[in-house]
Design a protein around this motif. Structure first.
Motif, PDB file in Angstrom:
ATOM      1  N   ARG A 110       0.841  -1.208   0.000  1.00  0.00           N
ATOM      2  CA  ARG A 110       0.000   0.000   0.000  1.00  0.00           C
ATOM      3  C   ARG A 110       0.872   1.252   0.000  1.00  0.00           C
ATOM      4  O   ARG A 110       0.582   2.220  -0.709  1.00  0.00           O
ATOM      5  N   ASP A 111       1.930   1.216   0.789  1.00  0.00           N
ATOM      6  CA  ASP A 111       2.845   2.360   0.849  1.00  0.00           C
ATOM      7  C   ASP A 111       3.534   2.604  -0.490  1.00  0.00           C
ATOM      8  O   ASP A 111       3.883   3.733  -0.811  1.00  0.00           O
ATOM      9  N   MET A 112       3.704   1.526  -1.262  1.00  0.00           N
ATOM     10  CA  MET A 112       4.351   1.645  -2.570  1.00  0.00           C
ATOM     11  C   MET A 112       3.360   2.036  -3.659  1.00  0.00           C
ATOM     12  O   MET A 112       3.739   2.213  -4.812  1.00  0.00           O
ATOM     13  N   GLY A 113       2.071   2.126  -3.323  1.00  0.00           N
ATOM     14  CA  GLY A 113       1.080   2.576  -4.278  1.00  0.00           C
ATOM     15  C   GLY A 113       0.244   1.483  -4.917  1.00  0.00           C
ATOM     16  O   GLY A 113      -0.549   1.761  -5.820  1.00  0.00           O
ATOM     17  N   PHE A 114       0.395   0.245  -4.486  1.00  0.00           N
ATOM     18  CA  PHE A 114      -0.453  -0.825  -5.002  1.00  0.00           C
ATOM     19  C   PHE A 114      -1.871  -0.637  -4.491  1.00  0.00           C
ATOM     20  O   PHE A 114      -2.075  -0.269  -3.331  1.00  0.00           O
ATOM     21  N   VAL A 115      -2.843  -0.919  -5.343  1.00  0.00           N
ATOM     22  CA  VAL A 115      -4.241  -0.884  -4.920  1.00  0.00           C
ATOM     23  C   VAL A 115      -4.659  -2.307  -4.555  1.00  0.00           C
ATOM     24  O   VAL A 115      -3.976  -3.279  -4.884  1.00  0.00           O
ATOM     25  N   GLU A 116      -5.813  -2.428  -3.912  1.00  0.00           N
ATOM     26  CA  GLU A 116      -6.279  -3.727  -3.411  1.00  0.00           C
ATOM     27  C   GLU A 116      -6.329  -4.787  -4.506  1.00  0.00           C
ATOM     28  O   GLU A 116      -5.911  -5.932  -4.294  1.00  0.00           O
ATOM     29  N   GLU A 117      -6.834  -4.430  -5.673  1.00  0.00           N
ATOM     30  CA  GLU A 117      -6.966  -5.399  -6.768  1.00  0.00           C
ATOM     31  C   GLU A 117      -5.601  -5.919  -7.210  1.00  0.00           C
ATOM     32  O   GLU A 117      -5.445  -7.109  -7.505  1.00  0.00           O
ATOM     33  N   GLU A 118      -4.602  -5.019  -7.257  1.00  0.00           N
ATOM     34  CA  GLU A 118      -3.254  -5.448  -7.651  1.00  0.00           C
ATOM     35  C   GLU A 118      -2.670  -6.407  -6.626  1.00  0.00           C
ATOM     36  O   GLU A 118      -2.077  -7.432  -6.989  1.00  0.00           O
ATOM     37  N   LEU A 119      -2.832  -6.084  -5.354  1.00  0.00           N
ATOM     38  CA  LEU A 119      -2.310  -6.957  -4.298  1.00  0.00           C
ATOM     39  C   LEU A 119      -3.002  -8.315  -4.332  1.00  0.00           C
ATOM     40  O   LEU A 119      -2.363  -9.356  -4.170  1.00  0.00           O
ATOM     41  N   THR A 120      -4.306  -8.308  -4.538  1.00  0.00           N
ATOM     42  CA  THR A 120      -5.064  -9.561  -4.622  1.00  0.00           C
ATOM     43  C   THR A 120      -4.571 -10.395  -5.797  1.00  0.00           C
ATOM     44  O   THR A 120      -4.380 -11.614  -5.665  1.00  0.00           O
ATOM     45  N   TYR A 121      -4.342  -9.753  -6.928  1.00  0.00           N
ATOM     46  CA  TYR A 121      -3.835 -10.463  -8.106  1.00  0.00           C
ATOM     47  C   TYR A 121      -2.460 -11.065  -7.820  1.00  0.00           C
ATOM     48  O   TYR A 121      -2.192 -12.222  -8.171  1.00  0.00           O
ATOM     49  N   ILE A 122      -1.603 -10.299  -7.185  1.00  0.00           N
ATOM     50  CA  ILE A 122      -0.250 -10.780  -6.870  1.00  0.00           C
ATOM     51  C   ILE A 122      -0.323 -12.003  -5.962  1.00  0.00           C
ATOM     52  O   ILE A 122       0.360 -13.008  -6.178  1.00  0.00           O
ATOM     53  N   ILE A 123      -1.181 -11.939  -4.954  1.00  0.00           N
ATOM     54  CA  ILE A 123      -1.318 -13.063  -4.024  1.00  0.00           C
ATOM     55  C   ILE A 123      -1.844 -14.299  -4.760  1.00  0.00           C
ATOM     56  O   ILE A 123      -1.323 -15.406  -4.591  1.00  0.00           O
ATOM     57  N   ARG A 124      -2.867 -14.116  -5.583  1.00  0.00           N
ATOM     58  CA  ARG A 124      -3.412 -15.249  -6.353  1.00  0.00           C
ATOM     59  C   ARG A 124      -2.366 -15.840  -7.280  1.00  0.00           C
ATOM     60  O   ARG A 124      -2.236 -17.061  -7.389  1.00  0.00           O
ATOM     61  N   ASP A 125      -1.596 -14.988  -7.932  1.00  0.00           N
ATOM     62  CA  ASP A 125      -0.553 -15.438  -8.851  1.00  0.00           C
ATOM     63  C   ASP A 125       0.518 -16.225  -8.085  1.00  0.00           C
ATOM     64  O   ASP A 125       0.942 -17.290  -8.546  1.00  0.00           O
ATOM     65  N   CYS A 126       0.936 -15.711  -6.962  1.00  0.00           N
ATOM     66  CA  CYS A 126       1.932 -16.415  -6.153  1.00  0.00           C
ATOM     67  C   CYS A 126       1.398 -17.764  -5.669  1.00  0.00           C
ATOM     68  O   CYS A 126       2.125 -18.756  -5.646  1.00  0.00           O
ATOM     69  N   TYR A 127       0.142 -17.799  -5.297  1.00  0.00           N
ATOM     70  CA  TYR A 127      -0.484 -19.032  -4.833  1.00  0.00           C
ATOM     71  C   TYR A 127      -0.509 -20.082  -5.944  1.00  0.00           C
ATOM     72  O   TYR A 127      -0.187 -21.247  -5.727  1.00  0.00           O
TER      73      TYR A 127
END
Length: 123
Positions: A101-118
């Protein structure tokens, strides 16, 4: 098993706690297994036994190990360790999300990153 960094600014006992915490939570030290004796570990690491005892006390307070009078210290049962491990994981995740969040990611981007990593972990 444990390597200390004498250049590290943290106290030695904190380094020992961190190393054992990692070994326990990763499953490298299975539940019910015996911890090295305070004296033996102190000799192996060439440090004062009081330092080892302080680290063991901290691990006991965290619920990762338990003492058995006259027999030594043992790794706590898997249910307790699993709860502590999950709590630790959630704290790390919260820290990473806040960093994102501090780096400017929005919720959807973070969710996508987590899903991709999973998904990558399912290879």
């Amino acid at each position: 098993m444990i390597v200390l960094d004498y250049q590290d600014r943290r106290p030695i006992y904190e380094q020992i706690v961190e190393k054992f915490r990692h070994l326990i939570l990763s499953g490298a030290l299975p539940p019910g297994s015996r911890m090295p004796s305070v004296r033996q570990l102190a000799m192996d690491l060439s440090i004062n036994p009081n330092t080892i005892q302080r680290a063991y006390n901290q691990l006991e307070q965290e619920g990762l190990i338990y003492p058995v009078k006259g027999k030594g210290n043992f790794i706590a049962d898997s249910e307790c360790v699993r709860k502590i491990s999950r709590k630790s994981y959630l704290e790390e995740m919260k820290t990473l999300v806040q960093k994102g969040r501090d780096m400017g990611f929005v919720e959807e981007e973070l969710t996508y990153i987590i899903r991709d990593c999973y998904k990558e972990g399912r290879t």
